[in-house]
Design a protein around this motif. Sequence first.
Motif, short mmCIF file in Angstrom:
data_model
loop_
_atom_site.label_atom_id
_atom_site.label_comp_id
_atom_site.label_asym_id
_atom_site.label_seq_id
_atom_site.Cartn_x
_atom_site.Cartn_y
_atom_site.Cartn_z
N MET A 174 53.94 42.10 44.98
CA MET A 174 54.93 41.18 44.41
C MET A 174 54.66 40.83 42.95
SD MET A 174 55.15 38.58 47.69
CE MET A 174 56.14 37.39 46.80
N GLN A 175 53.41 40.77 42.53
CA GLN A 175 53.09 40.30 41.19
C GLN A 175 52.85 41.45 40.22
OE1 GLN A 175 50.20 37.20 40.83
NE2 GLN A 175 50.90 36.10 42.65
N ALA A 176 53.01 41.14 38.94
CA ALA A 176 52.79 42.14 37.88
C ALA A 176 51.30 42.45 37.80
CB ALA A 176 53.29 41.60 36.55
N PRO A 177 50.94 43.73 37.64
CA PRO A 177 49.52 44.11 37.60
C PRO A 177 48.72 43.40 36.51
CG PRO A 177 50.90 46.05 37.86
CD PRO A 177 51.82 44.91 37.61
N LEU A 178 49.29 43.23 35.31
CA LEU A 178 48.56 42.57 34.23
C LEU A 178 48.24 41.12 34.59
CD1 LEU A 178 50.34 43.95 31.03
CD2 LEU A 178 47.95 44.30 31.67
N SER A 179 49.15 40.47 35.32
CA SER A 179 48.90 39.10 35.77
C SER A 179 47.71 39.06 36.74
CB SER A 179 50.15 38.54 36.44
OG SER A 179 49.90 37.27 36.98
N MET A 180 47.63 40.05 37.62
CA MET A 180 46.52 40.12 38.57
C MET A 180 45.19 40.37 37.83
SD MET A 180 47.95 39.69 41.57
CE MET A 180 46.87 40.35 42.82
N ILE A 181 45.23 41.21 36.81
CA ILE A 181 44.01 41.48 36.04
C ILE A 181 43.54 40.21 35.35
CG2 ILE A 181 43.10 42.71 34.02
CD1 ILE A 181 44.96 45.03 34.76
N ARG A 182 44.46 39.47 34.76
CA ARG A 182 44.10 38.22 34.07
C ARG A 182 43.44 37.23 35.03
NH1 ARG A 182 47.47 34.02 33.85
NH2 ARG A 182 49.26 35.40 34.18
N LYS A 183 44.00 37.08 36.21
CA LYS A 183 43.42 36.16 37.20
C LYS A 183 42.04 36.64 37.64
CE LYS A 183 47.98 34.78 38.86
NZ LYS A 183 48.99 34.92 39.93
N GLY A 184 41.89 37.95 37.81
CA GLY A 184 40.60 38.50 38.20
C GLY A 184 39.53 38.27 37.14
N LEU A 185 39.90 38.42 35.88
CA LEU A 185 38.95 38.19 34.79
C LEU A 185 38.51 36.73 34.74
CD1 LEU A 185 40.64 40.37 32.03
CD2 LEU A 185 38.39 40.78 33.05
N LEU A 187 38.34 34.71 37.32
CA LEU A 187 37.44 34.49 38.45
C LEU A 187 36.04 35.04 38.15
CD1 LEU A 187 39.75 35.31 41.50
CD2 LEU A 187 38.66 33.12 41.01
N MET A 188 35.96 36.21 37.55
CA MET A 188 34.66 36.76 37.19
C MET A 188 33.97 35.89 36.15
SD MET A 188 35.48 40.87 37.10
CE MET A 188 33.79 41.34 36.72
N SER A 189 34.74 35.36 35.21
CA SER A 189 34.18 34.46 34.20
C SER A 189 33.59 33.21 34.86
CB SER A 189 35.27 34.07 33.20
OG SER A 189 34.79 33.14 32.26
N ILE A 190 34.33 32.63 35.81
CA ILE A 190 33.85 31.45 36.55
C ILE A 190 32.55 31.78 37.29
CG2 ILE A 190 34.35 29.93 38.50
CD1 ILE A 190 37.32 30.08 37.60
N ALA A 191 32.50 32.96 37.93
CA ALA A 191 31.31 33.36 38.68
C ALA A 191 30.07 33.42 37.78
CB ALA A 191 31.55 34.71 39.35
N ILE A 210 32.76 35.17 44.63
CA ILE A 210 33.81 34.88 43.63
C ILE A 210 33.98 36.07 42.69
CG2 ILE A 210 34.48 33.35 41.72
CD1 ILE A 210 32.76 31.16 43.08
N PHE A 211 32.86 36.65 42.25
CA PHE A 211 32.86 37.82 41.38
C PHE A 211 33.65 38.97 42.03
CE2 PHE A 211 31.17 41.92 40.16
CZ PHE A 211 30.88 41.83 38.81
N THR A 212 33.41 39.19 43.32
CA THR A 212 34.03 40.31 44.03
C THR A 212 35.53 40.10 44.19
OG1 THR A 212 31.98 40.69 45.24
CG2 THR A 212 33.97 41.71 46.12
N ILE A 213 35.96 38.87 44.47
CA ILE A 213 37.39 38.60 44.57
C ILE A 213 38.07 38.91 43.23
CG2 ILE A 213 39.14 36.81 44.95
CD1 ILE A 213 37.16 35.48 46.89
N GLY A 214 37.41 38.50 42.14
CA GLY A 214 37.95 38.82 40.82
C GLY A 214 38.02 40.32 40.59
N LEU A 278 36.49 35.19 29.69
CA LEU A 278 37.53 34.29 29.20
C LEU A 278 38.31 34.93 28.04
CD1 LEU A 278 38.89 31.51 29.29
CD2 LEU A 278 37.10 30.67 27.75
N ILE A 279 37.58 35.53 27.11
CA ILE A 279 38.23 36.19 25.97
C ILE A 279 39.12 37.33 26.44
CG2 ILE A 279 37.81 37.60 23.91
CD1 ILE A 279 35.27 35.92 23.46
N SER A 280 38.60 38.15 27.35
CA SER A 280 39.39 39.28 27.85
C SER A 280 40.62 38.83 28.60
CB SER A 280 38.52 40.19 28.72
OG SER A 280 37.92 39.47 29.78
#
Length: 302
Positions: A174-185, A187-191, A210-214, A278-280
Amino acid sequence: MFSGFGLLTISSAFIGLGGALYDPSVLSIFSSQPEELRKRTFTYLNQFLNAGAILGPLIGGVLILWNPSFPFCLAGSLFIIIALMIFSLRSRYPSSTKSKNILQNIQEVLKHKQFILFTLVMVLFWMMFSQLTVSIPIYAFDISKSEQWVSYIFTVNGVTGILAMFALRKKFMMQAPLSMIRKGLLLMSIAFCLLPAVPSIVWLMVCILIFTIGETFILPASDMTIADYSNGKSPGSYFGFFDFSWALGGAIGNYLGVWLSHFELRWGGWLIFGVTGLISAILIKLLEIQHIKTQNDHRLTY
């Protein structure tokens, strides 16, 4: 078969060459499918990769107890079998690349500025991702003094990746791939930012989750994004060029992770990777805005 450093290096180079030929080719076959099937295929691919990440170390760990060469003999035999299977089924695979020479394909890719920028931004992701096999295992051993806990990192990573993809498959559809990448980044930043908060192996495993979900957000979504950028034109060239981001980001991440581990990766070291995420994520957001604008311009043109 070899034990000398030189011959092992040559063997490693052949493994890299094989991967460079295999990955873009397989991904280009997937990208030539209709959009809905393409997205579903990339999510299944991610699950099987995570399954391999679990089974590989387990099988290798058992075989290496008998003989150090057995895991490599098994892997080599499996690759030969897979090669024969792919060759026997080659007529069933679609070919979306017409008769262009390599130089023309490269020129076409280099003209796609958004894709080039995306590839450069993803260098930052691969810098972060490489820590899964570099600084994180070193940190796990430092706080646990146990090699067994180090192996659990990859088990948690693989199992979480498989389960996360079951939960996220509808979002990918359903969602745009770039949006999914941004959310994943993010999550990895938070981890990475949370990782040094508690010097505990249990807390480390929570951060790995958390890292793996991202990571699970990013890997299939990046393949989908490349397929969108290629738009069915020379997809193998696009996927092949994108491998430069993995090569460069992985190399920088490996050296940086090892160097920072000499300082015991206190807050500063982990924050470097957290800020990188965060920057990415911000850069991907800018690319997302530009991609939407480009799509709208195309619709207006037609």
